[in-house]
Write an enzyme that holds these catalytic residues in place. Structure first.
Site, PDB file in Angstrom:
ATOM      1  N   ALA A  92      -3.461  -1.121   7.539  1.00  0.00           N
ATOM      2  CA  ALA A  92      -4.346  -0.862   8.672  1.00  0.00           C
ATOM      3  C   ALA A  92      -5.811  -0.735   8.249  1.00  0.00           C
ATOM      4  O   ALA A  92      -6.107  -0.358   7.119  1.00  0.00           O
ATOM      5  CB  ALA A  92      -3.903   0.425   9.369  1.00  0.00           C
ATOM      6  N   SER A 119      -2.286  -6.763   9.778  1.00  0.00           N
ATOM      7  CA  SER A 119      -1.764  -5.576  10.469  1.00  0.00           C
ATOM      8  C   SER A 119      -2.112  -5.605  11.949  1.00  0.00           C
ATOM      9  O   SER A 119      -3.197  -6.018  12.350  1.00  0.00           O
ATOM     10  CB  SER A 119      -2.355  -4.312   9.832  1.00  0.00           C
ATOM     11  OG  SER A 119      -2.121  -3.195  10.664  1.00  0.00           O
ATOM     12  N   GLN A 140       1.747  -8.899  11.806  1.00  0.00           N
ATOM     13  CA  GLN A 140       2.637  -7.731  11.874  1.00  0.00           C
ATOM     14  C   GLN A 140       2.541  -7.090  13.247  1.00  0.00           C
ATOM     15  O   GLN A 140       1.456  -6.907  13.798  1.00  0.00           O
ATOM     16  CB  GLN A 140       2.253  -6.718  10.785  1.00  0.00           C
ATOM     17  CG  GLN A 140       3.106  -5.448  10.787  1.00  0.00           C
ATOM     18  CD  GLN A 140       2.440  -4.297  11.493  1.00  0.00           C
ATOM     19  OE1 GLN A 140       1.219  -4.117  11.374  1.00  0.00           O
ATOM     20  NE2 GLN A 140       3.207  -3.501  12.217  1.00  0.00           N
ATOM     21  N   TYR A 142       3.702  -3.940  16.035  1.00  0.00           N
ATOM     22  CA  TYR A 142       4.343  -2.706  16.501  1.00  0.00           C
ATOM     23  C   TYR A 142       4.674  -2.919  17.961  1.00  0.00           C
ATOM     24  O   TYR A 142       3.921  -3.605  18.673  1.00  0.00           O
ATOM     25  CB  TYR A 142       3.385  -1.513  16.375  1.00  0.00           C
ATOM     26  CG  TYR A 142       3.207  -0.994  14.964  1.00  0.00           C
ATOM     27  CD1 TYR A 142       4.296  -0.567  14.210  1.00  0.00           C
ATOM     28  CD2 TYR A 142       1.942  -0.903  14.401  1.00  0.00           C
ATOM     29  CE1 TYR A 142       4.116  -0.078  12.918  1.00  0.00           C
ATOM     30  CE2 TYR A 142       1.760  -0.421  13.114  1.00  0.00           C
ATOM     31  CZ  TYR A 142       2.850  -0.005  12.382  1.00  0.00           C
ATOM     32  OH  TYR A 142       2.687   0.474  11.114  1.00  0.00           O
ATOM     33  N   THR A 168       7.602  -4.406  12.373  1.00  0.00           N
ATOM     34  CA  THR A 168       7.805  -3.208  11.548  1.00  0.00           C
ATOM     35  C   THR A 168       8.761  -2.267  12.277  1.00  0.00           C
ATOM     36  O   THR A 168       8.510  -1.895  13.424  1.00  0.00           O
ATOM     37  CB  THR A 168       6.458  -2.525  11.258  1.00  0.00           C
ATOM     38  OG1 THR A 168       5.662  -3.456  10.518  1.00  0.00           O
ATOM     39  CG2 THR A 168       6.628  -1.254  10.444  1.00  0.00           C
ATOM     40  N   LYS A 240      10.596  -5.686   9.025  1.00  0.00           N
ATOM     41  CA  LYS A 240      10.055  -5.007   7.840  1.00  0.00           C
ATOM     42  C   LYS A 240      10.415  -3.525   7.908  1.00  0.00           C
ATOM     43  O   LYS A 240      10.067  -2.862   8.888  1.00  0.00           O
ATOM     44  CB  LYS A 240       8.531  -5.163   7.837  1.00  0.00           C
ATOM     45  CG  LYS A 240       7.787  -4.333   6.792  1.00  0.00           C
ATOM     46  CD  LYS A 240       6.302  -4.661   6.812  1.00  0.00           C
ATOM     47  CE  LYS A 240       5.516  -3.874   5.792  1.00  0.00           C
ATOM     48  NZ  LYS A 240       5.222  -2.501   6.245  1.00  0.00           N
ATOM     49  N   HIS A 264       7.473   1.395   3.845  1.00  0.00           N
ATOM     50  CA  HIS A 264       6.133   1.566   4.410  1.00  0.00           C
ATOM     51  C   HIS A 264       5.190   2.222   3.389  1.00  0.00           C
ATOM     52  O   HIS A 264       4.362   3.062   3.716  1.00  0.00           O
ATOM     53  CB  HIS A 264       6.211   2.427   5.682  1.00  0.00           C
ATOM     54  CG  HIS A 264       5.183   2.119   6.719  1.00  0.00           C
ATOM     55  ND1 HIS A 264       5.478   1.603   7.956  1.00  0.00           N
ATOM     56  CD2 HIS A 264       3.830   2.271   6.729  1.00  0.00           C
ATOM     57  CE1 HIS A 264       4.376   1.462   8.677  1.00  0.00           C
ATOM     58  NE2 HIS A 264       3.351   1.860   7.942  1.00  0.00           N
ATOM     59  N   GLY A 296       6.443  -2.201  -2.053  1.00  0.00           N
ATOM     60  CA  GLY A 296       6.492  -0.795  -2.431  1.00  0.00           C
ATOM     61  C   GLY A 296       6.349  -0.603  -3.921  1.00  0.00           C
ATOM     62  O   GLY A 296       7.261  -0.909  -4.690  1.00  0.00           O
ATOM     63  N   VAL A 298       4.450  -2.079  -6.224  1.00  0.00           N
ATOM     64  CA  VAL A 298       4.166  -3.190  -7.148  1.00  0.00           C
ATOM     65  C   VAL A 298       2.732  -3.033  -7.683  1.00  0.00           C
ATOM     66  O   VAL A 298       1.769  -3.080  -6.930  1.00  0.00           O
ATOM     67  CB  VAL A 298       4.320  -4.550  -6.439  1.00  0.00           C
ATOM     68  CG1 VAL A 298       3.854  -5.684  -7.340  1.00  0.00           C
ATOM     69  CG2 VAL A 298       5.761  -4.759  -6.000  1.00  0.00           C
TER      70      VAL A 298
HETATM   71  C1  FNR Z   1       0.384   0.499   5.286  1.00  0.00           C
HETATM   72  N1  FNR Z   1       1.538  -0.162   5.691  1.00  0.00           N
HETATM   73  C2  FNR Z   1       1.593  -0.714   6.950  1.00  0.00           C
HETATM   74  N2  FNR Z   1       2.697  -1.389   7.348  1.00  0.00           N
HETATM   75  C3  FNR Z   1       2.744  -1.976   8.568  1.00  0.00           C
HETATM   76  O1  FNR Z   1       3.751  -2.594   8.895  1.00  0.00           O
HETATM   77  N3  FNR Z   1       1.673  -1.886   9.414  1.00  0.00           N
HETATM   78  C4  FNR Z   1       0.533  -1.219   9.094  1.00  0.00           C
HETATM   79  O2  FNR Z   1      -0.425  -1.172   9.862  1.00  0.00           O
HETATM   80  C5  FNR Z   1       0.495  -0.573   7.827  1.00  0.00           C
HETATM   81  N4  FNR Z   1      -0.601   0.133   7.453  1.00  0.00           N
HETATM   82  C6  FNR Z   1      -0.682   0.654   6.196  1.00  0.00           C
HETATM   83  C7  FNR Z   1      -1.849   1.305   5.797  1.00  0.00           C
HETATM   84  C8  FNR Z   1      -1.964   1.762   4.505  1.00  0.00           C
HETATM   85  C9  FNR Z   1      -3.229   2.432   4.087  1.00  0.00           C
HETATM   86  C10 FNR Z   1      -0.908   1.577   3.573  1.00  0.00           C
HETATM   87  C11 FNR Z   1      -1.031   2.037   2.153  1.00  0.00           C
HETATM   88  C12 FNR Z   1       0.249   0.966   3.975  1.00  0.00           C
HETATM   89  C13 FNR Z   1       2.650  -0.391   4.741  1.00  0.00           C
HETATM   90  C14 FNR Z   1       2.439  -1.675   3.950  1.00  0.00           C
HETATM   91  O3  FNR Z   1       2.644  -2.804   4.752  1.00  0.00           O
HETATM   92  C15 FNR Z   1       3.388  -1.792   2.754  1.00  0.00           C
HETATM   93  O4  FNR Z   1       4.706  -1.585   3.207  1.00  0.00           O
HETATM   94  C16 FNR Z   1       3.075  -0.818   1.621  1.00  0.00           C
HETATM   95  O5  FNR Z   1       1.697  -0.636   1.480  1.00  0.00           O
HETATM   96  C17 FNR Z   1       3.656  -1.329   0.304  1.00  0.00           C
HETATM   97  O6  FNR Z   1       3.501  -0.399  -0.704  1.00  0.00           O
HETATM   98  P1  FNR Z   1       2.290  -0.416  -1.784  1.00  0.00           P
HETATM   99  O7  FNR Z   1       2.108  -1.845  -2.240  1.00  0.00           O
HETATM  100  O8  FNR Z   1       1.095   0.119  -1.074  1.00  0.00           O
HETATM  101  O9  FNR Z   1       2.809   0.494  -2.839  1.00  0.00           O
END
Ligand code: FNR
Length: 371
Positions: A92, A119, A140, A142, A168, A240, A264, A296, A298
């Protein structure tokens, strides 16, 4: 050791050599409230820590005396050719990291030839991102209580050339992220929704993130609604947030085009398992019928290699991209992607794998193998 922070910072400014140095630069560059928002996880952050630590308990079984003079990291994801099995996860509000926001991230993904998932909660609009460059992009989603808003976003994504919808499914409510509560983190105006929902914020009342999310998100969303989503779009639908074999099997039954194993980024349910520890369970259930993607924790090319060996078709990276963006804008995102790609290439060479297809289960040993 003992080097002044200042001179270490200058060295890193010159050339961060890994994701964790980018993270350090991002921490120095961002206001604490925003850095904490990006870096933080749910409650005690046990899963946040595990997402990274679980990778450290997996070892690589390198094979030797194989001609590795040419390594090819390219692959195909959902029918699209990419430079590497790396995608940009949907995260986001990129404008809190850099004034150019998601447009900078999109340009970097186009230059690096990797797929970006935009996002739903982006700070640049779908149209701005689409017109900024040519790249393969997924959107993506919601699902809101007011379904017509989500349907409208799907239509806009489709009209603007996005190639898939990533639904998601782990967020019926927002997880409890205590740093955001303490910092009184507020949701800024999300431009995609202008004129559709009120994004008014009252900064005096503390963080509005949870209240905002529970006001809009449809917590009644369930498996039968995948049918609804498929009926309003001709794009493939991926889900997801799957962490169990049971849900992987349900996903196959309702006919999704792909599954993303994700918790997430450990921001939702603390004590959900680290994603790498459940990847194989999902892969075995799916039996190759649809692609399984992964995210997650990586942070290294070796992590990508491990996820691929356990059956993921590609990994998505979340926070590392934001750290690159916060530290050095579009260039920083490109560097993070290319660094991870280079690390993967080296790992492949040192493990005896010339192509992504050569990476297989026998190239890793997990805790389960060792009991
Ligand atoms: C996310 N993630 C996320 N997922 C999603 O489906 N919609 C979103 O808007 C968001 N927003 C979001 C904001 C922030 C700041 C983070 C850190 C994460 C989750 C994202 O898609 C993903 O699953 C994780 O970030 C993967 O893990 P790593 O790579 O951050 O460790």
């Amino acid at each position: 050791i003992g080097k002044p922070v200042f001179s270490r910072l200058i060295e890193m400014e010159a050339e961060p050599v890994n994701v964790s140095e980018f993270q350090e630069l991002a921490r120095l560059a961002l206001p604490k409230m925003f850095y904490d928002f990006y870096a933080g996880g749910a409650e005690d952050q046990h899963t946040l820590e595990e997402n990274v630590k679980a990778f450290q308990r997996i070892f690589i079984r390198p094979r030797v005396l194989i001609d590795v003079s040419r390594i090819d990291t390219s692959t195909t994801i959902m029918g699209y050719n990419t430079l590497a099995p790396i995608m940009i996860a949907p995260t986001a509000m990129h404008k809190l990291a850099h004034p150019e926001g998601e447009v900078a991230t999109a340009r970097a993904s186009a230059n690096a030839n990797v797929i970006m998932v935009l996002s739903f909660n982006s700070t640049c609009t779908i149209e701005e991102v689409a017109s900024s460059c040519n790249a393969v992009r997924f959107f993506q989603l919601y699902v809101y209580k007011r379904r017509e808003i989500s349907a409208f976003m799907v239509q806009r994504a489709e009209r603007n050339g996005f190639k898939a919808i990533v639904l998601t499914v782990d967020t019926p409510r927002l997880g409890r992220r205590e740093a955001d509560i303490k910092n009184k983190m507020i949701s800024p105006q999300l431009k995609n929704f202008e004129g559709l929902i009120s994004t008014e914020v009252d900064t005096d009342k503390g963080s509005n993130l949870q209240a905002f999310a529970s006001g809009v998100l449809d917590a009644s969303l369930c498996w039968k609604d995948i049918g609804w989503l498929k009926s309003i779009t001709s794009l493939p639908v991926l889900i997801k947030g799957v962490l169990t074999r049971e849900d992987a099997l349900r996903a196959l039954e309702v006919g999704v085009a792909g599954i993303i194993v994700s918790n997430h980024g450990a921001r939702q349910l603390d004590y959900s398992p680290s994603t790498i520890s459940v990847l194989e369970e999902v892969v075995v259930a799916v039996q190759g019928k649809i692609p399984v993607l992964f995210d997650g924790g990586v942070r290294r090319g070796t992590d990508i290699f491990k996820a691929l060996a356990l059956g993921a078709q590609a990994v998505m990276i979340g926070r590392p991209v934001i750290y690159g963006l916060a530290a050095k804008g579009e260039h920083g995102v490109s560097r993070v992607i290319n660094m991870l790609k280079d690390e993967l290439e080296l790992t492949m060479a040192l493990s005896g794998c010339c192509t992504v297809k050569d990476i297989c289960r026998s190239h890793v040993t997990t805790e389960i193998d060792r009991v």
